[in-house]
Write an enzyme that holds these catalytic residues in place. Structure first.
Site, PDB file in Angstrom:
ATOM      1  N   CYS A   2       0.832  -1.189   0.000  1.00 19.16           N
ATOM      2  CA  CYS A   2       0.000   0.000   0.000  1.00 19.16           C
ATOM      3  C   CYS A   2       0.872   1.246   0.000  1.00 19.16           C
ATOM      4  O   CYS A   2       2.051   1.197   0.322  1.00 19.16           O
ATOM      5  CB  CYS A   2      -0.952   0.031   1.178  1.00 19.16           C
ATOM      6  N   ARG A  27       4.959  -0.709  -4.735  1.00 19.13           N
ATOM      7  CA  ARG A  27       4.640  -1.381  -3.468  1.00 19.13           C
ATOM      8  C   ARG A  27       3.509  -2.390  -3.626  1.00 19.13           C
ATOM      9  O   ARG A  27       3.275  -3.199  -2.740  1.00 19.13           O
ATOM     10  CB  ARG A  27       4.267  -0.337  -2.414  1.00 19.13           C
ATOM     11  N   TRP A  76      -3.781  -2.417  -1.173  1.00 15.66           N
ATOM     12  CA  TRP A  76      -3.557  -3.837  -1.441  1.00 15.66           C
ATOM     13  C   TRP A  76      -4.495  -4.597  -0.523  1.00 15.66           C
ATOM     14  O   TRP A  76      -4.372  -4.529   0.698  1.00 15.66           O
ATOM     15  CB  TRP A  76      -2.102  -4.190  -1.160  1.00 15.66           C
ATOM     16  N   ASN A 102      -2.496   2.168   6.124  1.00 12.95           N
ATOM     17  CA  ASN A 102      -1.715   0.977   5.789  1.00 12.95           C
ATOM     18  C   ASN A 102      -1.638   0.101   7.024  1.00 12.95           C
ATOM     19  O   ASN A 102      -1.461   0.606   8.137  1.00 12.95           O
ATOM     20  CB  ASN A 102      -0.291   1.336   5.364  1.00 12.95           C
ATOM     21  N   GLY A 103      -1.712  -1.213   6.846  1.00  9.88           N
ATOM     22  CA  GLY A 103      -1.576  -2.117   7.983  1.00  9.88           C
ATOM     23  C   GLY A 103      -2.809  -2.975   8.162  1.00  9.88           C
ATOM     24  O   GLY A 103      -3.696  -3.043   7.304  1.00  9.88           O
ATOM     25  N   GLU A 492      17.187 -18.664  -4.438  1.00  4.92           N
ATOM     26  CA  GLU A 492      16.888 -17.317  -4.915  1.00  4.92           C
ATOM     27  C   GLU A 492      16.491 -17.329  -6.389  1.00  4.92           C
ATOM     28  O   GLU A 492      15.549 -16.621  -6.794  1.00  4.92           O
ATOM     29  CB  GLU A 492      18.080 -16.394  -4.681  1.00  4.92           C
ATOM     30  N   LYS A 496      12.911 -15.985  -7.969  1.00  4.49           N
ATOM     31  CA  LYS A 496      12.802 -14.999  -9.046  1.00  4.49           C
ATOM     32  C   LYS A 496      11.891 -15.512 -10.159  1.00  4.49           C
ATOM     33  O   LYS A 496      11.088 -14.764 -10.715  1.00  4.49           O
ATOM     34  CB  LYS A 496      14.194 -14.678  -9.626  1.00  4.49           C
ATOM     35  N   GLU A 499       8.275 -15.408  -8.856  1.00  2.00           N
ATOM     36  CA  GLU A 499       7.773 -14.059  -8.617  1.00  2.00           C
ATOM     37  C   GLU A 499       7.332 -13.359  -9.895  1.00  2.00           C
ATOM     38  O   GLU A 499       6.265 -12.741  -9.928  1.00  2.00           O
ATOM     39  CB  GLU A 499       8.860 -13.203  -7.951  1.00  2.00           C
ATOM     40  N   HIS A 515      15.139 -38.768  -3.200  1.00  3.33           N
ATOM     41  CA  HIS A 515      14.244 -39.049  -2.073  1.00  3.33           C
ATOM     42  C   HIS A 515      12.808 -38.633  -2.369  1.00  3.33           C
ATOM     43  O   HIS A 515      12.056 -38.308  -1.457  1.00  3.33           O
ATOM     44  CB  HIS A 515      14.755 -38.362  -0.811  1.00  3.33           C
ATOM     45  N   LYS A 614       6.002  -4.778  -2.463  1.00  2.00           N
ATOM     46  CA  LYS A 614       7.441  -4.582  -2.288  1.00  2.00           C
ATOM     47  C   LYS A 614       7.853  -4.708  -0.833  1.00  2.00           C
ATOM     48  O   LYS A 614       8.807  -5.390  -0.502  1.00  2.00           O
ATOM     49  CB  LYS A 614       7.835  -3.201  -2.834  1.00  2.00           C
TER      50      LYS A 614
END
Length: 619
Positions: A2, A27, A76, A102-103, A492, A496, A499, A515, A614
């Site tokens: 947000c 964000r 968001w 926000n929150g 990582e 990527k 995402e 396994h 973000k």
């Protein structure tokens, strides 16, 4: 997640609010809105579902709304679906209070029931509307100042919030409150600002005040003050932002992500040179200057164990750092997810050190872990990119990375800066504890200083990776395998890919394939084998043979010199040689580029992946 912008001054507010919100699009959001007030007239609220452009079209780029005071928000969704009705700003019954938030308000249902009992009605599904009406309730019941009404609300609310509020009886003024969600105040000439992040207001001012936890604030055209919960003014330092507005622009690149990949040689070099200095007394020699940590050598020598706590990509930094610190400094290291850390009964000791890693310095779970460690009497060290952020202010010791503003949701340059910061810490710990001699440390520092040029050489090979991504743009699954530090690289790289390209990808320690996971390998399945560690090379190659024999399309990622891999792999990416402790910094670059080009070929919004934000400032 947000975005918030507030403006009080002499200029027309709406265009400034829209411009500021556009700088916060990275964000993540699903709806947007602004509220503008012209003198004594009632505030006007305009909201839109979807991209900010829709809000701009509804307001003629802000020109149809007249007024010199206003607040704006990109939302968001948490409580209630993305919709115009649930978008901010929200207005209390009667229209006396308007706010953005926000929150997450954890006890919103309890508060909502109380307000309904007192005659309030609700038009949205959000927790924010509850807070706005609670402020209104205290404002009406006690007829107190806005600061007092907000303070009474803060006492009743549980959760996290950055609240920016306008009151009908206070034209030209905006009020704010903060708990566990970032909020800053920008100081201008005849105008002042609120924002959830610096890029929103950097075009207008470089002077910023970081509002502290459980603090309130108030701005008008010529007033900017911060208060504690008692309503007393709190003196705050003013921070001068040193990076320029262009740093938060694309600079000719098609996407922020591609720009930030290309910025890695510079930001990695800046971060290394902040601690690795040339020894003026002995030309050609280097020394570590970590005096900024304010961590004594006695504290380092007495360390029993290190805990690295982080989320997402920063957690992957921790996984790589665990190998490096244990090997170079001989200190046991455990890497823990921030979202799990405080919910486990971990056996910590006052002689331990908790290293928290966060780009924004506001990651809610990591911040909570930091506070948990401090409550248990354990020293904390933050590796963080944002000066004045919550984690930076609360940690005992700070290592600032010098990545500058990172706009793309998927981190690249901040991750790389965090990696080398942890490598520097490993060398420092090893020197202090005597597990590294001076000669070995010199070689390591020299290798670190060579990394920026080598990263640049990897980026120059991007056309080959672009071609490869074109071939696999329609892939449904991908697997990345490696051992040791290579496994950390795979984690990582897999993230990527997930995402930004939305391809299902998984990272596996190569020895774990047999396994169970190898049953998922089918004809044409993409498998990336990362093998940069000499002692593990043959072991990883044997695992690559296993997937190849089951029909996988095999991409090898290794260092120059390991040319025998071409007999096995269908496609090979090479990176320059460096000390094997630091190969993560080089091998991760092709994987960043692979994720980027896969997303590009799939026609996706690279900088704003779906469902992601973000800065994750809620649990």
């Amino acid at each position: 997640m947000c975005g918030i912008v507030g403006y009080a001054g002499c200029s027309q507010a709406a265009p400034i609010l829209l411009d500021g919100l556009s700088k916060l699009e990275y964000r993540g959001y699903d709806s947007a809105g602004i509220c503008v007030r012209d003198g004594e007239n009632d505030p006007v609220v305009v909201r839109a579902k979807g991209r900010l452009q829709l809000l701009a079209e509804k307001t003629d780029n802000g020109n149809s709304l007249k007024g010199t005071t206003g607040i704006g928000h990109t939302r968001w969704a948490t409580h209630g679906e993305p919709s115009e009705n649930n978008a901010h700003p929200h207005t209390a019954n009667g229209g006396e209070v308007v706010a953005v938030h926000n929150g997450i308000i954890e006890n919103y249902q309890e508060l909502k029931d109380k307000l309904i009992h007192n005659g309030y009605t609700f038009y949205s599904d959000t927790d924010t509307e509850v807070v706005v009406n609670l402020i209104d309730y205290y404002n009406r019941k006690y007829r107190v100042s806005p600061i007092d009404a907000i303070a009474k609300t803060m006492v009743r609310v549980r959760g996290s919030y950055a609240l920016v509020v306008m009151f009908r009886d206070h034209p030209g003024e905006i009020f704010a409150a903060r708990k566990d969600s970032p909020l800053i105040m920008g100081l201008g000439e005849g105008e002042n600002f609120f924002a959830s992040d610096v890029p929103a207001i950097l075009k207008y001012t470089r002077k910023v005040v970081y509002i502290g936890n459980l603090e309130m604030a108030h701005i008008s055209a010529d007033v900017a003050e911060v208060y504690d919960l008692n309503g007393d003014v709190v003196p705050k330092p003013v921070t001068e932002i040193t990076w320029d507005a262009e740093a938060a622009e694309k600079g000719g690149y098609e996407h922020f992500m591609l720009k930030e990949i290309h910025e890695q040689p510079r930001v990695v070099g800046d971060t290394i040179r902040s601690a690795v200095k040339e020894d003026e007394a002995v030309p050609g020699k280097y020394k570590l200057d970590l005096s900024f940590l304010k961590l004594s050598e006695e504290d380092v020598r007495s360390l029993r164990q290190i805990w690295i706590v982080a989320c997402g990509s920063a957690y992957h930094v921790g996984v790589a750092a665990q190998y490096v610190i244990e090997d170079l400094a001989g200190i046991p290291v455990r890497t823990e997810l921030g979202s799990e850390f405080r919910y486990r009964k971990l056996l910590m000791d006052p002689k331990d050190l908790v290293i928290v890693v966060s780009q924004s310095g506001e990651t809610a779970d990591t911040l909570a872990a930091l506070r948990e460690a401090k409550e248990r009497g354990v020293k904390t060290l933050a590796v963080v990119n944002v000066v004045g952020s919550s984690i930076a202010r609360e940690a005992d010791h700070i290592f600032y990375t010098l990545a500058g503003p990172e706009i793309a949701v998927a981190t690249t340059k901040a991750y790389s800066a965090q990696l080398v910061a942890c490598d520097i810490l490993a060398i420092y710990f090893g020197l202090v504890r005597g597990t590294l001699d001076g000669e070995k440390a010199q070689k390591l520092m020299k290798e670190l200083l060579a990394l920026p040029d080598k990263i640049g050489k990897v980026i120059e090979d991007k056309e080959r990776i672009q071609w490869f991504a074109t071939k696999f743009a329609n892939a449904a699954d991908a697997f990345l395998i490696g051992r040791g530090i290579d496994y950390a690289i795979c984690m990582e790289g897999s993230l990527k890919m997930k995402e930004v390209s939305y391809i299902h990808s998984e990272a596996y320690a190569a020895g774990e394939l047999k396994h169970g996971t190898i049953s998922l390998i089918d004809q044409g399945t993409l498998v990336v084998g990362v093998t940069t560690q000499g002692a593990l090379y043959e072991k990883t190659v044997s695992n690559m043979v296993e997937v190849k024999s089951r029909g996988a399309y095999l991409c090898g990622l290794t260092t120059y010199g390991n040319y025998s891999i071409e007999d096995l792999a269908d496609f090979v990416i090479y990176v320059p040689k460096t000390d094997e402790h630091f190969t993560t910094s080089l091998a991760v670059i092709p994987l960043q580029l692979l994720g980027y080009y896969l997303a590009l070929n799939r026609g996706l919004d690279v900088d704003k992946p779906r469902n992601l934000a973000k800065s994750v400032t809620v649990e």
